[in-house]
Motif scaffolding. Structure first.
Motif, PDB file in Angstrom:
ATOM      1  N   PHE A 104       9.109  -2.317   0.591  1.00 25.21           N
ATOM      2  CA  PHE A 104       7.694  -1.979   0.459  1.00 25.21           C
ATOM      3  C   PHE A 104       7.481  -0.731  -0.399  1.00 25.21           C
ATOM      4  CE2 PHE A 104       9.076   0.247   4.283  1.00 25.21           C
ATOM      5  CZ  PHE A 104       8.550   1.515   4.116  1.00 25.21           C
ATOM      6  N   ALA A 105       8.552  -0.085  -0.842  1.00 24.23           N
ATOM      7  CA  ALA A 105       8.420   1.032  -1.788  1.00 24.23           C
ATOM      8  C   ALA A 105       9.782   1.241  -2.444  1.00 24.23           C
ATOM      9  CB  ALA A 105       7.966   2.308  -1.082  1.00 24.23           C
ATOM     10  N   GLN A 106       9.738   1.587  -3.725  1.00 23.80           N
ATOM     11  CA  GLN A 106      10.981   1.873  -4.435  1.00 23.80           C
ATOM     12  C   GLN A 106      10.708   2.832  -5.585  1.00 23.80           C
ATOM     13  OE1 GLN A 106      12.611  -1.741  -6.031  1.00 23.80           O
ATOM     14  NE2 GLN A 106      11.498  -1.563  -7.953  1.00 23.80           N
ATOM     15  N   SER A 107      11.770   3.477  -6.030  1.00 30.94           N
ATOM     16  CA  SER A 107      11.659   4.433  -7.134  1.00 30.94           C
ATOM     17  C   SER A 107      12.998   4.473  -7.876  1.00 30.94           C
ATOM     18  CB  SER A 107      11.314   5.836  -6.625  1.00 30.94           C
ATOM     19  OG  SER A 107      11.312   6.765  -7.688  1.00 30.94           O
ATOM     20  N   ARG A 108      12.892   4.473  -9.184  1.00 34.00           N
ATOM     21  CA  ARG A 108      14.107   4.549 -10.016  1.00 34.00           C
ATOM     22  C   ARG A 108      14.300   6.005 -10.432  1.00 34.00           C
ATOM     23  NH1 ARG A 108      15.636   0.724 -15.194  1.00 34.00           N
ATOM     24  NH2 ARG A 108      17.741   1.529 -15.489  1.00 34.00           N
TER      25      ARG A 108
ATOM     26  N   LYS B 198       8.256  12.009  -3.016  1.00 37.26           N
ATOM     27  CA  LYS B 198       7.237  12.107  -1.982  1.00 37.26           C
ATOM     28  C   LYS B 198       6.382  10.852  -2.028  1.00 37.26           C
ATOM     29  CE  LYS B 198       3.779  14.482  -4.814  1.00 37.26           C
ATOM     30  NZ  LYS B 198       2.896  15.656  -4.925  1.00 37.26           N
ATOM     31  N   TRP B 199       5.619  10.676  -0.955  1.00 42.55           N
ATOM     32  CA  TRP B 199       4.775   9.478  -0.890  1.00 42.55           C
ATOM     33  C   TRP B 199       3.498   9.719  -1.690  1.00 42.55           C
ATOM     34  CZ3 TRP B 199       6.810   5.170   0.796  1.00 42.55           C
ATOM     35  CH2 TRP B 199       7.897   5.236   1.686  1.00 42.55           C
ATOM     36  N   LYS B 200       3.281   8.836  -2.623  1.00 41.96           N
ATOM     37  CA  LYS B 200       2.035   8.908  -3.379  1.00 41.96           C
ATOM     38  C   LYS B 200       0.891   8.317  -2.558  1.00 41.96           C
ATOM     39  CE  LYS B 200       0.286   8.029  -8.024  1.00 41.96           C
ATOM     40  NZ  LYS B 200       0.587   7.399  -9.334  1.00 41.96           N
ATOM     41  N   GLN B 201       1.211   7.270  -1.839  1.00 44.28           N
ATOM     42  CA  GLN B 201       0.266   6.693  -0.888  1.00 44.28           C
ATOM     43  C   GLN B 201       1.079   5.964   0.175  1.00 44.28           C
ATOM     44  OE1 GLN B 201      -2.160   4.228  -3.405  1.00 44.28           O
ATOM     45  NE2 GLN B 201      -0.832   2.447  -3.171  1.00 44.28           N
ATOM     46  N   LEU B 202       0.608   6.037   1.409  1.00 43.67           N
ATOM     47  CA  LEU B 202       1.329   5.449   2.525  1.00 43.67           C
ATOM     48  C   LEU B 202       0.297   4.893   3.511  1.00 43.67           C
ATOM     49  CD1 LEU B 202       4.222   5.070   3.612  1.00 43.67           C
ATOM     50  CD2 LEU B 202       3.938   7.200   4.869  1.00 43.67           C
ATOM     51  N   GLY B 203       0.564   3.679   3.977  1.00 41.99           N
ATOM     52  CA  GLY B 203      -0.373   3.017   4.893  1.00 41.99           C
ATOM     53  C   GLY B 203      -0.549   3.782   6.195  1.00 41.99           C
TER      54      GLY B 203
ATOM     55  N   GLY C 213       0.785  -1.218   0.000  1.00 42.44           N
ATOM     56  CA  GLY C 213       0.000   0.000   0.000  1.00 42.44           C
ATOM     57  C   GLY C 213       0.815   1.264   0.000  1.00 42.44           C
ATOM     58  N   ALA C 214       2.140   1.226  -0.247  1.00 45.93           N
ATOM     59  CA  ALA C 214       3.003   2.416  -0.266  1.00 45.93           C
ATOM     60  C   ALA C 214       3.615   2.581  -1.642  1.00 45.93           C
ATOM     61  CB  ALA C 214       4.105   2.302   0.789  1.00 45.93           C
ATOM     62  N   ALA C 215       3.744   3.840  -2.056  1.00 43.77           N
ATOM     63  CA  ALA C 215       4.328   4.128  -3.367  1.00 43.77           C
ATOM     64  C   ALA C 215       4.971   5.492  -3.320  1.00 43.77           C
ATOM     65  CB  ALA C 215       3.266   4.076  -4.456  1.00 43.77           C
TER      66      ALA C 215
END
Length: 1669
Positions: free
Chosen positions: A677-681, A716-721, A16-18
């Motif tokens: 639980f979250a990653q970004s290139r 930044k967090w697009k969505q975070l639990g 649920g995190a992005a």
């Protein structure tokens, strides 16, 4: 806003995190482009950044495949294209502002694209790739196809641009060349054609480039054969021969830097040397524009080279490296330079907006300026770039508003987190900045530098940061700076492995508490400082390269330490080092290398990032304390899915583990499970991934800094639990509450310090000089030369001073004792000098410090050993070089080179040094000799066969002729003339030359090679013969020297006996005569004293003592010799030679006066005198005999040496002759080698021409195939065009038939409407835009054509409206009419498009035909060159160069004009000429004799004939006289004169009668004259009448002639005249001409016969009469 349109891998969702990109900050490294009038774009890292010029708003386009390569934009279509940098890169096409993907272009490029360029007209995109392909490709980016491509191996292009007025032209330029590419199109086929521009040389001048393939200006050499091109001389036969040029013919050319197009399709090219070129794109003619002298520039402005060029209507704008934009106004072939604009930085690019109202200026640093024409202020800064890439980043506490960046040059920037706008900047005066850290307990920051300093900044006011303190830690670079989580301490790690602990509070003036040593390189420092604990734990990671493992050191710092600093000795020593028992240091070792390691917040495990394997491991720490090094084993092991070395960091609450690596991916992991639980290139491996990452305290913002791509990305967090977000928010609030009081206190202190510094008088308030009462180390101490001392060195000096002060009394006592000991030793040494040598001690025995003496002795021994080794190596190198020279110049010589000198004259004769011939040379010589023997035997057999066949014919000859031939043969054999065609005098040395081929027969290559081998053998034999004579002379000189030495022994005795002062001449061999003596070093040649070892010296002295003793013993025992010397002078009998030394002793009484002598004494005196006289006589006699013998010996020596000198003179002449022979033979060898070389050049040239012809033949086949294909395509396309045109005409003609069922007047109305077309209103540009844009109306693009057609069809809808229907017409008919008219319009549009394509295809076919004709001309030129080359080759093989010996004075010339041209001469043997001259001389003598005999006979015959003719003439004369007498004429007048006595009266009467007759005749004549005059008047009148009539007739005749000529021309044009009439006319003319010639010949024959008769008569008249006397 970040527009992330790439869904494939752009964001990772788990639990649920992005993460998503908030913004990206970077500065342009490549050219910036206009997307439209208001937007620019550039590439930075993985993003294409779009900036709105008016609002400064940024938009992002991310490339998911990696870093963005090159970027290009197309303004008419509003699209942007960029390439990605990866293996097999792609070109992505996106539309703006939607940022939707239009297309993805995939080619065959392996590594990278270097340039992209859109054409203004059409959907064309040109791309250029790097190595290994260097491919130039043309794309249709809408259809996603490659239209054509071309490989350019090794060509690196720096700029590429389409012609704005003609998309068919494309210019590619690099630093060494400018190439014009033409795109040719035939229907759907596209082709590239390139032409290179010939650039001038560096000074701007042009040089005449000669044709390399077919040079026309080569000199003709009639003697040494044809002159070949340089490529043939170099032996090149492939394609490299077409462009080969020797080094001397290469001139440095101009180096282009930038180019721009003009509306006339010309090119302006700027060069690195400062020249400006104008190039015509069609003819490629280059014009060097001259700079006008009246150019006005700013002071100090100096244009070194134009970096960029843009064209405008007023001229050219150019920029250089001096930060000034210049304006070039070009007039004809010159230009004026003026200053247009001045920028603070070096300008790298200039670019106009699409409307040419704005000028974009890009600087070298990456800043962007916008110059707007007609606006004040005109210059506006769009983007302010930082000075270099970001070195370090960090959030300003609490991390919600600002963050800071640091560049390598020391530029510190404060940025807004919201939109990444720069709040302020400050520049540190430091050579290089390395690290940055922001304090969590105050609004301050620390910056580490390369020189070991730490600068502390006050960021309380973000818009104006200040430097408030500087700490000089050490002289090594500061590599790591880190604050603990609560901001108690600042830890600074240096490259030497020291970690300095600094109080992080500004109120403590950033006091340096101490340092600890790691003794290893520091990889990472991490801390753990929790709210519920009272300590700060520090983890330091270091490598162990010798074992391939990692070392961890963990120590603790108490939080109460900064409050209790009264007694610093409790935790640091005198030198500032932290005590281990105070910091509780623990050592751990991990068996594999780690690139990063951190401690979790529970302090029970270590997280490590493996360096060589892609794993993240956790290691449990032992709970019990340990001593020494503890080895940790992995407790938990998770695959990282990264590659390359990575870094680990924890979030503020310690539950998130952030991992980054070289792959450029940021992963956020759970600290317990280590799962992502979250990653970004955010970055790519092409830019070496991520350098650093920072997360804000609240965890909402993550800053990611690229290593080499220069991009800074905020995530930044697009969505975070819910639970995950709540935990970090709660911890953040707790942390801020706990730090609020400290932050308030410290920020208040910073604000008061800023106010006091603003009100104070100090000029530099940025650096604090306050002193601390606790530790004096905080002072900025200066040494005597005002040099700042580092803190660690200052502490060391203080410790030394403290130690000196503490032990000063003890030190004085030691010094006093040393002085007394020195005095005692000096006294002992003085006493030692006075004692006996046996009791004297050595100097070394007085040394008290035996260890120091031993150390000095060892050092001296090492130095001596080093010097000895260097000398030995030097001598070894010299010896090796000596051996090489000796082996090459002496040992390898079978005959050593030596000289021989005369005794009395300065003649020197040298022999020939010779090497031994190798086995290969002897084998080759034997092969050639055997081959020559076989050839000679074959020739003999042929001659014998020929002689047997011709023997029968020889018998039939006359015996006399045989005798004469034998005599002639004998004379020829006796002459034995030398063979001048041999070309040398080698036969004089007895060398056999029978195996040599004649110089006139050396045609083939093998014969020449064999001749060279035989000539080398002759040279060897000639040298061998002479060396034999030289050796004999050398032995003779040795014998003469020995004989002279023997005679000199006797001469020395005679001179000694005669007591003469003459010197004896003793000849000796010199070094040049015996060169082997040079290789031996004699003792007397060594000037320096020989160095010997001690034992050698002792042995030499003992040997000398032994020899002395033996000599003394021999003297003491030799009593016989002593007695003989004392009694008889050392001889037993008197020799004859002793007479000269004999003396008769005087009697003893001669001492008395003679008056006192007795008689006996007088008798004794007489006997004495007699003996003296006899002795003198004997002495004189013996002296004369010795003098005679002396003279005889001297004469003998002189004669023998003189004879040797004469022999040596003859040998010298022989040496000169031998050298002449050697030179003659070597000259022949060189001529043969030159002919072989020229033969190879001819073969190379022929092979190259054949290869070139083959290539041209292949090219001809290709052009022929291209013509065939183009014609087929043209025929097919023309057929389609004809069909379409026919359909259009059928639609026009069948209109009335289709509407035949309606009335005719309605049909006419409809037909008019059918022909009517709507008017399409074109968008007219504004007047000011038309005046500004230099290119005016450019050719319409495909998009514009489609838009026009769409507007046309839209206007047709208005015409199809029911309101335009004629009255009374049925609506169904109107609908049918509208459909027919629309079909007609569409068909017309298709016909128009087809016609354009047909013209292009026709032009393409015409160019292919021209190319084919050019290739055909090249092939014909090659054939012609081959024919000429073959003729030259045959001529060269036949015209041989031979060597002839000529004697001086043998040929004498009558005049002194020496002829050098013998092109028509024939070379024959001299013997043939002399034999022929002898035969001619003999036959001539015989002919002269016979001619004399015939002359005498003819003389008698002539005399008899003359007498006979004389008699006949006399007879005829007599007969004539008799006939004259008989036929004598006697007239009446003569008779009357004789008979009339008054003859005169009769004559007078006759005269009177004649006068009267004359008068009558005169009257009659006058009457006749008058009658004639009357008749003439009548005839004149009649003539005038005839003239008038003739004039009338001539006018008529002229008109008739004109008519006749017209008819004749008509007849000639129509061919009406018959061939038979022409033939008849010709025959008639020939017959008339023949008849005329016949009449003329008859008349001439008659005249000749008359003239002959007259001549005969005159001859008979003048014939002499021979009258007999």
């Amino acid at each position: 806003m970040a527009h992330d349109r790439e869904r494939d891998g752009a964001a990772y969702h788990a639990g649920g995190a992005a993460l998503t990109v908030r913004w990206a900050q970077g500065f342009p490294k490549q050219n910036v482009h206009f997307v439209n009038e208001d937007t620019i774009c550039y590439a930075s890292g993985n993003y294409v950044i779009f900036i709105n010029i008016e609002t400064k708003k940024k938009t992002l386009l991310q490339c998911v495949n990696g870093i963005v390569g090159v970027v290009a934009t197309n303004v008419p279509y509003e699209v942007v294209a960029f390439s990605d940098r990866r293996l097999r890169p792609l070109i992505h096409i996106y539309s703006f502002p939607e940022l939707t993907r239009r297309n993805t272009l995939k080619g065959n490029v392996l590594l990278d694209y270097t340039l992209l360029s859109f054409s203004y007209c059409g959907t064309y995109l040109a791309s250029c790739s790097s190595l290994p392909e260097f491919e130039l490709a043309l794309w249709n980016w809408e259809a996603n196809v490659i239209l054509c491509k071309k490989l350019q191996p090794g060509v690196d292009v720096s700029q590429m641009s389409f012609n704005p007025m003609n998309w068919h032209q494309l210019c590619l330029s690099s630093s060494s060349s400018v190439t014009m590419w033409t795109i040719e199109r035939s229907n759907q086929e596209h082709y590239f054609k390139s032409k290179s521009v010939k650039l001038p040389v560096e000074d701007g001048s042009f040089f005449n480039e000669t044709d390399v393939l077919f040079p026309t200006s080569l000199p003709k050499d009639p003697i040494y054969g044809p002159v070949m091109p340089l490529s043939a001389i170099a032996g090149l036969v492939g394609e490299e021969a077409e462009t080969f040029r020797p080094k001397d013919d290469l001139y440095p050319l101009l180096h282009p830097t930038m180019h721009c197009w003009t509306p006339t399709s010309d090119l302006y090219v700027g060069c690195e040397e400062g020249h400006l070129l104008l190039i015509n794109a069609e003819t490629l003619k280059v014009t060097v524009l001259q700079k006008a002298e009246d150019s006005s520039l700013l002071d100090g402005a100096h244009l070194i080279r134009p970096v960029t060029l843009v064209y405008q209507k007023e001229g050219i704008l150019a920029s250089g490296i001096d930060g000034i934009v210049y304006s070039f106004i070009v007039k004809d072939s010159s230009y004026n330079v003026g200053n247009f604009l001045e920028v603070d930085e070096a300008v790298e690019q200039l670019m106009f907006s699409p409307s040419y109202k704005m000028l974009l200026i890009q600087t070298e640093k990456g800043s962007l300026y916008l110059y707007t024409f007609g606006k004040e202020p005109a210059l506006d800064k769009v983007l302010d770039a930082c000075d270099g890439k970001f070195q370090a980043i960090d959030f300003v506490a609490p991390g919600t508003k600002y963050f800071m960046t640091l560049t390598l040059s020391g530029e510190v920037c404060v940025w807004w987190i919201e939109d990444c706008t720069c709040a302020s900047k400050i520049y540190l005066k430091t050579p290089q900045a390395t690290a940055l850290a922001c304090s969590p307990s105050s609004l301050s920051a620390a910056v580490g530098t390369l020189d070991g300093c730490v600068y502390f900044l006050d960021v309380h006011e973000a818009e104006s940061p200040q430097v408030i303190h500087k700490a000089f830690l050490c002289e090594s670079p500061v590599q790591h700076l880190i604050y603990d989580q609560q901001g108690f301490y600042l830890l600074a790690g240096t490259s030497e492995g020291n970690i300095f602990v600094i109080n992080a509070k500004p109120s403590s003036l950033f006091q340096i508490l101490g340092f600890t040593e790691m003794n290893q390189e520091i990889i990472q420092i991490s801390t753990v400082s929790l709210l519920e604990t009272g300590i700060v734990e520090v983890v330091v990671l270091s490598p162990l390269p010798e074992t391939g493992s990692s070392k961890l050191e963990i120590f603790t710092l108490p939080k109460i330490l900064p409050e209790d600093l009264k007694d610093s000795a409790t935790f640091v020593d005198e030198r500032g080092r932290l005590k281990d028992e105070f910091i509780h240091k623990s050592l751990y070792e991990i068996e594999h290398p780690l690139s990063s390691a951190i401690l979790d917040f529970q302090s029970n495990q270590i997280f490590g990032f493996c360096n060589h394997v892609p794993f993240i491991c956790s290691y449990l720490l032992p709970k019990d304390p340990h001593i020494g090094v503890c080895v940790l084993k992995p407790h938990q092991k998770v695959q990282s899915k990264h590659y390359g070395p990575g870094m680990l960091s924890l979030s503020s609450h310690g539950l998130w583990l952030l991992t980054v690596a070289k792959c450029g991916i940021l992963c956020v992991r759970d600290v317990f499970t280590l799962e992502t639980f979250a990653q970004s290139r955010s970055h790519s491996p092409q830019g070496h991934g991520i350098q650093s990452v920072r997360m804000s305290v609240d965890g909402q913002n993550i800053l990611v800094n690229g290593k080499d791509d220069g991009a800074l990305v905020c995530l930044k967090w697009k969505q975070l639990g819910g639970n995950v977000a709540t935990e970090i928010t709660t911890y953040c609030q707790q942390l801020l509450i706990s730090l609020s009081s400290t932050m308030k206190k410290e920020n208040y202190y910073l604000s008061t310090q800023r106010v006091s510094s603003d009100l104070g008088d100090e000029p530099e308030p940025t650096i604090s000089h306050n002193k601390s009462s606790i530790d004096s180390s905080q002072e900025d101490l200066l040494i005597a030369d005002n040099k700042e001392i580092p803190w660690i060195q200052q502490k060391s000096q203080e410790a030394i001073k403290r130690e000196v002060k503490l032990f000063s009394q003890k030190r004085k006592e030691i010094k006093k004792g040393i002085k007394e000991l020195i005095k005692t030793i000096m006294n002992m040494m003085e006493e030692n000098e006075k004692v006996d040598p046996i009791a004297k001690l050595e100097q070394e025995e007085f040394g008290l410090d035996l260890e120091e003496l031993e150390k000095l002795h060892e050092e001296s021994e090492e130095e001596v050993a080093k010097i000895r080794k260097d000398v030995e190596m030097h001598n070894l190198a010299k010896s090796y070089l000596t051996e090489l020279i000796k082996e090459e110049c002496w040992n390898s010589m079978a005959v050593k080179g030596r000289a021989l000198k005369c005794f009395h004259i300065p003649y020197v004769v040298e022999n020939f040094p010779m090497k031994e011939r190798t086995a290969e040379e002897m084998e080759e010589l034997q092969r050639v000799l055997q081959q020559k023997k076989i050839e000679i035997e074959c020739l003999k057999l042929r001659k014998e066969i020929i002689e047997v066949q011709s023997a029968a014919a020889l018998v039939k000859e006359h015996h006399e002729e045989e005798d004469e031939e034998e005599e002639e043969d004998m004379t020829v054999e006796d002459t034995s003339l030398p063979n001048y065609l041999l070309g040398s005098l080698s036969t004089d040395f007895g060398v056999d030359t029978s195996f040599l081929s004649s110089q006139l027969e050396l045609h083939s290559r093998e014969e020449k090679i064999n001749q060279i081998i035989l000539l080398k053998d002759i040279i060897y034999k000639v040298k061998t013969v002479f060396n034999g004579e030289f050796n004999a002379a050398f032995k003779q000189k040795e014998f003469e020297i020995i004989r002279v030495k023997e005679r000199n022994v006797r001469l020395r005795e005679i001179i000694l006996d005669l007591e003469l002062e003459e010197t004896i001449w003793q000849p000796e061999f010199e070094d040049c005569e015996k060169p082997e003596r040079t290789l031996v070093v004699e003792d007397h040649e060594i000037s320096s004293q020989k160095h010997g070892k001690p034992w050698q010296k002792a042995k030499t002295e003992s040997d000398m003592l032994h020899e002395t003793d033996q000599w003394l013993q021999a003297r003491s025992s030799d009593s016989r010799n002593r007695g003989l010397m004392d009694m008889m002078g050392g001889v037993l009998e008197v020799k004859k030679e002793d007479i000269l030394r004999m003396v008769i002793p005087q009697p003893s009484f001669m001492v008395k006066p003679d008056t006192l002598w007795t008689e006996e004494e007088r008798k004794q005196f007489k006997d004495y005198e007699k003996k003296v006289k006899e002795l003198n006589e004997e002495r004189d006699k013996y002296r004369k005999s010795l003098e005679a013998e002396l003279k005889k010996l001297q004469n003998s020596i002189q004669e023998s040496t003189q004879n040797f000198d004469d022999h040596l003179k003859r040998l010298f002449e022989r040496r000169v002759k031998a050298e002449m022979v050697v030179n003659q033979e070597e000259l022949k060898i060189n001529n043969l080698l030159f002919s072989l070389l020229l033969d190879e050049e001819l073969s190379s040239r022929e092979l190259f021409l054949n290869n070139y012809r083959s290539r041209k033949q292949e090219e001809k086949n290709q052009t022929t195939e291209a013509i065939r294909k183009a014609r087929e395509d043209l025929d097919v396309y023309k057929e389609q065009y004809d069909n379409l045109l026919a359909e259009d005409k059928v639609l026009d003609r069948s209109f009335k038939k289709e509407f035949s069922d309606i009335p005719s007047h309605q049909v006419d109305i409809l037909y008019k409407l059918f022909k009517r077309r709507p008017r399409v209103h074109k968008q007219k540009a504004h007047a000011d835009t038309v005046n500004i844009v230099p290119f005016g109306e450019r050719p319409e693009s495909g998009k514009l054509n489609k838009d026009n057609f769409a507007q046309l069809m839209k206007a047709m809808d208005d015409l199809d409206n029911i309101s335009n229907m004629p009255e009374g017409l049925d609506p169904s008919v109107w609908d049918h009419f509208c459909t027919t008219r629309r079909t007609k319009v569409e068909n017309e549009y298709k016909v128009k498009q087809k016609a354009t394509g047909l013209m292009e295809m026709t032009a393409f076919l015409r160019k292919r035909v021209e190319d084919d004709e050019n290739v055909q001309r090249e092939i014909e030129k090659v054939f012609h060159e081959l024919i000429l080359l073959q003729e030259d080759k045959v001529k060269f093989q036949l015209n041989l160069t031979i060597q002839i010996l000529l004697k001086q004075g043998q040929v004498e010339l009558e005049n002194f004009q020496l002829v050098l041209e013998y092109s028509d001469a024939v070379l024959i043997n001299k013997n043939i000429i002399e034999d022929l001259n002898t035969v001619i001389r003999t036959q001539g003598q015989k002919k002269v004799a016979s001619m004399m005999e015939s002359k005498d006979v003819h003389k008698g015959i002539y005399q008899i004939e003359w007498e006979h003719k004389k008699m006949e003439m006399e007879m005829e004369d007599l007969n004539q006289k008799a006939w004259d007498i008989q036929m004598l004429f006697f007239s009446r007048d003569r008779q009357k004169y004789l008979n009339e006595p008054n003859y005169e009266n009769v004559i007078a009467i006759q005269i009177g009668i004649m006068e009267q007759t004359i008068n009558v005749i005169d009257k009659t004549h006058k009457k006749n004259v008058e009658n004639c005059k009357k008749l003439l008047k009548k005839l004149g009148k009649f003539s005038n009448q005839k003239d008038v009539a003739n004039y009338t007739l001539s006018c008529n005749l002229r008109e008739e002639l004109v008519a006749v000529s017209e008819r004749k021309d008509i007849c000639n044009a129509m061919g009406s005249m018959l061939t038979c009439e022409k033939i008849a006319k010709e025959k008639y003319e020939n017959m008339m001409q023949q008849q005329k010639l016949t009449n003329i010949s008859k008349q001439q024959a008659e005249q000749i016969s008359i003239l002959q008769a007259e001549v005969e008569r005159l001859r008979m008249r003048t014939f002499p009469a021979l009258v007999q006397m």
